[in-house]
Design a protein around this motif. Structure first.
Motif: not given
Length: 240
Positions: A130-155
């Motif tokens: 859907f996008h010609d040249r998405p920034s991988l750095e921006d995608t990494l920044a977005v993806a990182g916050w989606g990892i936090v729920p795994l910590a909540v699941e672990a707790l």
């Protein structure tokens, strides 16, 4: 008041702030640390309630050569010089599994980092449709916050294991209620873990959907397809 992280009201957060790869890395690092420590804690708690007694060769039993081939003479010799052949050949040993669990801790930490990169790559692949040249750095920044729920699941897992295995004093307030809750947790452990996993996956998908929508300028439908595909894939992989 504007949210300070995308964990709550991610849409408003990404409309108000620019993504930061450093903030995302810190969030992933702390999440990986939480998941790893939780694994060790679960091993320690479970070690107090789950164990096995295994039979091992007794170190003080004479050799089979003396006991079987020399007969009564060999038994007389060992009576004079050490333990006799009437000592059992095997002895019981108390074995717990928490050390084996904790041995996985380094791999767990690295595994969470791999999940971060894998989720980012997956999101980036779908965004490219859907996008010609998405920034991988921006995608990494977005993806990182989606990892936090795994910590909540672990707790949450630590809490479930604590309820299932920990011994609470009989004089502890609400001890009877805790006992009922413990029985429910043990009886429906699989269902409870499944529901928690679904809630965590939905939380992750929502964060990623809002992130790619606003960061990469996608429509809501495009963002839903992107985040939903990656979330379902990770959920299936985690269940295997």
């Amino acid at each position: 008041m504007k949210p300070t992280t995308p964990l709550v009201r991610p849409g408003e957060y990404y409309r108000s702030f620019k993504t930061s790869i450093m903030e995302s890395f810190v969030a992933v690092f702390l999440s990986a640390l939480t998941v790893t420590v939780s694994l060790v804690v679960v091993g320690i708690i479970a070690a107090g309630g789950v164990h096995v007694n295994v039979a091992i060769e007794s170190p003080i039993h004479p050799s089979d050569t003396i006991c079987t081939q020399m007969g009564p003479i060999g038994d007389a010799i060992t009576d004079l010089n050490g333990p006799s052949c009437n000592i059992p050949e095997t002895t019981a040993k108390f074995v717990t599994g928490w050390k084996q669990v904790s041995a996985w801790a380094p791999l767990t930490f690295v595994g969470v980092l791999f999940v971060w990169f894998g989720a980012a790559l997956g999101l980036n692949v779908f965004v490219r449709y859907f996008h010609d040249r998405p920034s991988l750095e921006d995608t990494l920044a977005v993806a990182g916050w989606g990892i936090v729920p795994l910590a909540v699941e672990a707790l949450a897992t630590v809490l479930l294991v604590l309820l299932a295995f920990a011994r609470f004093p009989s004089t502890m307030p609400l001890n009877q209620s805790i006992g009922v809750l413990r029985a429910l947790v043990v009886g429906f452990a699989g269902s409870v873990r499944f529901v928690i996993s679904l809630l965590v996956a939905a939380w992750q998908g929502y964060i990623w959907m809002c992130g790619v929508q606003h960061v990469h300028g996608l429509t809501r439908a495009q963002a839903m397809v992107t985040s939903g595909s990656v979330t379902v894939f990770l959920l299936i992989v985690a269940g295997l």
